[in-house]
Design a protein around this motif. Structure first.
Motif: not given
Length: 250
Positions: A26, A31, A53, A57
């Motif tokens: 993340h 990412h 997070k 993704v």
């Protein structure tokens, strides 16, 4: 970036059929690289400590037609047994592991070593170095079963050059470069490749703790670096085996 690298990085489905574990998925580079790996055909295991997070993704990968799984884990508190369990679950659930990309990092900001909080020094060494090794060690038995597997360490080359104020983060980056060489020598006759990636300045939250963005016009977006991660994780990455690669250096 050389034209040759641009052509290789654009090869379609370079990770087709592979399972890739992205550590720190993340963060900025994690990412971007997770998205790029999925786009190249990999099933991506997303590891990180911030579940919301990670979910973002994951959802971005699925919306684009890729495959991804979440594995929430905090590197600061995880033990070797936790990493062994992780590797076992990946093996049981997916049957293989072809790549590990280390992007997770801890950096508290520029501070003289003399003034560094002892607990933060230990935390930085652990997250940036020790935890990376523990996780890799746990994954090696599974990766040895692959025909071609790759471990890639993202390394901050500037911080690892022994400059002032980088503290434990800088010490860990220097040690990571040594770890690449040691592992390469020990795994040279195995199907597991080891490489480092020194991407140079990137526009990330971590970098902003040390530099003002406007003062670094050469800094790149993480998405520009992600194809280099795919290259090292793919079969074509054998050309960088045992190296700390700086693809954007002049």
């Amino acid at each position: 970036m050389s034209q040759a690298f641009a052509i290789e990085a654009a090869a379609p489905r370079a990770l087709s059929g592979r399972v890739v574990l992205v550590v720190g998925a993340h963060g900025a580079l994690g990412h971007a690289s997770a998205l790029a790996c999925a786009d190249a055909g990999a099933t991506v295991v997303l590891l990180g400590r911030k579940v919301p997070k990670l979910n973002r993704v994951h959802d971005a990968i699925v919306r684009a037609g890729g495959e991804a799984l979440l594995y929430p884990l905090d590197l600061e508190g995880a033990t070797p047994d936790d990493y062994a369990e992780m590797a076992e679950r990946i093996g049981d659930g997916l049957g293989r592991l072809d790549g590990v990309l280390h992007c997770a990092a801890h950096f508290g900001g520029l501070t003289p070593l003399e003034n560094t909080d002892p607990a933060d020094f230990a935390r930085s060494i652990h997250v940036n170095l020790t935890a990376r090794w523990w996780l890799t060690q746990a994954c090696l038995p599974l990766m040895r079963s692959a025909e071609d597997a790759s471990v890639v360490f993202a390394i901050d080359g500037a911080a690892g050059q022994g400059g002032a104020y980088w503290g434990a983060y800088g010490v860990a980056q220097s040690a990571l470069a040594a770890l690449v060489g040691t592992l390469h020598a020990e795994l040279a006759n195995s199907p597991v490749r080891v490489a480092g990636l020194a991407p140079g300045p990137m526009r990330t939250t971590l970098r902003s703790k040390a530099f003002v963005e406007d003062a670094e016009p050469q800094a790149r977006a993480a998405a520009e670096v992600a194809p280099a991660c795919v290259h090292l994780l793919s079969a074509a990455g054998i050309d960088r085996r045992g190296q700390v690669w700086a693809p954007f250096s002049i």
